[in-house]
Design a protein around this motif. Sequence first.
Motif, PDB file in Angstrom:
ATOM      1  N   ARG A 155      -8.620 -58.013  22.338  1.00 37.49           N
ATOM      2  CA  ARG A 155      -7.308 -58.656  22.326  1.00 37.49           C
ATOM      3  C   ARG A 155      -6.502 -58.186  23.533  1.00 37.49           C
ATOM      4  NH1 ARG A 155      -4.885 -61.117  18.176  1.00 37.49           N
ATOM      5  NH2 ARG A 155      -6.425 -60.234  16.713  1.00 37.49           N
ATOM      6  N   ARG A 156      -5.676 -59.064  24.058  1.00 38.91           N
ATOM      7  CA  ARG A 156      -4.804 -58.648  25.154  1.00 38.91           C
ATOM      8  C   ARG A 156      -3.994 -57.429  24.723  1.00 38.91           C
ATOM      9  NH1 ARG A 156      -0.009 -62.184  28.149  1.00 38.91           N
ATOM     10  NH2 ARG A 156       0.581 -60.557  29.650  1.00 38.91           N
ATOM     11  N   TRP A 202      -8.001 -54.289  27.837  1.00 32.51           N
ATOM     12  CA  TRP A 202      -7.440 -55.476  28.484  1.00 32.51           C
ATOM     13  C   TRP A 202      -5.965 -55.160  28.691  1.00 32.51           C
ATOM     14  CZ3 TRP A 202      -7.422 -61.137  26.128  1.00 32.51           C
ATOM     15  CH2 TRP A 202      -6.706 -61.984  26.987  1.00 32.51           C
ATOM     16  N   VAL A 204      -2.177 -55.109  29.006  1.00 33.27           N
ATOM     17  CA  VAL A 204      -1.227 -56.142  28.603  1.00 33.27           C
ATOM     18  C   VAL A 204      -0.530 -56.753  29.811  1.00 33.27           C
ATOM     19  CG1 VAL A 204       0.783 -54.617  28.321  1.00 33.27           C
ATOM     20  CG2 VAL A 204       0.558 -56.656  26.878  1.00 33.27           C
ATOM     21  N   ASN A 207      -2.331 -61.147  32.589  1.00 37.24           N
ATOM     22  CA  ASN A 207      -2.217 -62.330  31.731  1.00 37.24           C
ATOM     23  C   ASN A 207      -3.566 -62.956  31.405  1.00 37.24           C
ATOM     24  OD1 ASN A 207       0.601 -62.141  31.773  1.00 37.24           O
ATOM     25  ND2 ASN A 207       0.776 -63.424  33.587  1.00 37.24           N
ATOM     26  N   GLU A 208      -4.345 -63.227  32.427  1.00 39.24           N
ATOM     27  CA  GLU A 208      -5.574 -63.999  32.254  1.00 39.24           C
ATOM     28  C   GLU A 208      -6.795 -63.102  32.134  1.00 39.24           C
ATOM     29  OE1 GLU A 208      -5.614 -67.244  31.815  1.00 39.24           O
ATOM     30  OE2 GLU A 208      -3.424 -67.313  32.055  1.00 39.24           O
ATOM     31  N   PHE A 209      -7.622 -63.392  31.147  1.00 42.84           N
ATOM     32  CA  PHE A 209      -8.908 -62.714  30.988  1.00 42.84           C
ATOM     33  C   PHE A 209      -9.983 -63.585  31.628  1.00 42.84           C
ATOM     34  CE2 PHE A 209     -12.939 -61.917  28.986  1.00 42.84           C
ATOM     35  CZ  PHE A 209     -12.969 -60.556  28.726  1.00 42.84           C
ATOM     36  N   ILE A 232     -12.201 -63.412  23.262  1.00 48.39           N
ATOM     37  CA  ILE A 232     -10.854 -62.929  23.563  1.00 48.39           C
ATOM     38  C   ILE A 232      -9.870 -63.391  22.493  1.00 48.39           C
ATOM     39  CG2 ILE A 232     -11.269 -62.788  26.033  1.00 48.39           C
ATOM     40  CD1 ILE A 232      -9.744 -65.398  26.381  1.00 48.39           C
ATOM     41  N   PRO A 234      -5.628 -63.626  21.491  1.00 52.00           N
ATOM     42  CA  PRO A 234      -4.266 -63.601  22.059  1.00 52.00           C
ATOM     43  C   PRO A 234      -3.417 -62.499  21.428  1.00 52.00           C
ATOM     44  CG  PRO A 234      -4.442 -65.340  20.437  1.00 52.00           C
ATOM     45  CD  PRO A 234      -5.813 -64.750  20.557  1.00 52.00           C
TER      46      PRO A 234
END
Length: 458
Positions: A155-156, A202, A204, A207-209, A232, A234
């Motif tokens: 998760r972000r 990841w 925070v 923004n983009e994975f 992934i 959100p």
Amino acid sequence: MRRKKNSIGKILFLLVFAVILGAGGFIFVSPQFEKESPVIHFKENIYWNLKDSLDLTISDNSGIKYYRVLFKDDNKEIVLNQEILAEPKKEIHLKLAPPELDMFFKNKEVEIVVEAIDSSKWNFLEGNTVVESFNVKIDKERPVATVIGNSLAIRRGGSAVVVVKVSDENLDKAYISFNNDEEIFALTPFYRENYYMALIAWPVTINEFEQVSIVAIDKAGNKTRNKIPLYIRPLKIKKDKIEISEKFIKNVSTSVLEQSSFPVPTELEDIFLAENRVLRAKNIETLKEDTRKYMDRSLVTSFDIKPFQRLSGSRTAAGFAERRYYYYNGVKIDEAWHLGLDWASVKFAPIEVTNPGRVILNKYVGIYGNTIIIDHKMGLATLYAHTSVSKVNAGDEVQANQMIAKTGSTGAVLGDHLHFGVLVQGIEVNPLEWMDKNWIKTRITDILDESKKVIENQ
């Protein structure tokens, strides 16, 4: 008459001697007759994949007029570069392209011979010559880099674990790459030789994975990059509007800058921006660098982390990944992430650690105030900020349930509370994951246990 002839002879002799002496002196001191041989700059312990070029530099004060570079093995000699220069050059930079070799070439080592002549008038106008030979190891094989196991998803702002196998007789480095090296995570030896694990994050702030990969590079520059399959998830982000007062800037922001030996601007808005933007970024980088520098990188054979517990008797004053928008006199002047959990209890509340570890940082860190970081191995650490009284020192081993400090209001805060953070290789991640027993088991522990079984069967 005879005396006169003798005098003339002596004069002529002295004149000839003076001319010879002068010429010798001129040759000895003149730059045109310098006696230093050209210098060849070529890295030591050279490995070549016969795909990329090799960098070579030749330098000389009088200038290079000729050079030749040979590729030699047991059977042949190949000229890689050769040139007679019409205008001598003081420095020549070469990129040695690999020679064309047939499919039967199997040598593991070759010789690179470099010859260079400068434009000096020394050595009967021939110049100074240098010939140097370099042994070069040939390695055309890419490293082995395979994924043994990994968390299902990330998760972000969250964490995951990866177990990999990496092997190469000439391995230079291997790491986990996030978004094509936008972030890099170190590998820790795991269970058996050539196996490694890494906790990854990841961030925070990203923004983009795009992709997480295992990357391995050997000394010859051969590179393997394999994708790590991750779903992934959100992250729900809470937005906060915070009005900054003149009192806060004068009493808090200014003090934090001064204690950090940071220049204090004259304008109030600039003071806040220096503290909240510039110093904040520096502090976050300090935490990351120190955590990575002192993290335990020893062999991991087991993993036993209990869910981290909240500050006793506290309430949550702020959550992880809150996006804060700062206003001054009704105008937005800045924004920033809140990267931990803020827990408020009574003043000077005792702070106890849930898991054992080693204190790797205990100092004042700008907006975080008095800060303690405890390393729990595997790249996992916990952060305790804004503390008042410290009960430990850097280097101390701490035990579960040991009191390490008391809460306080140091740093860029107004009231007494604890900022609790969880760090994965120096990056603050969502502490709520690491406070969840089921999450730790299904996302971390089970993956490590399953990977052990795979390794045992290989």
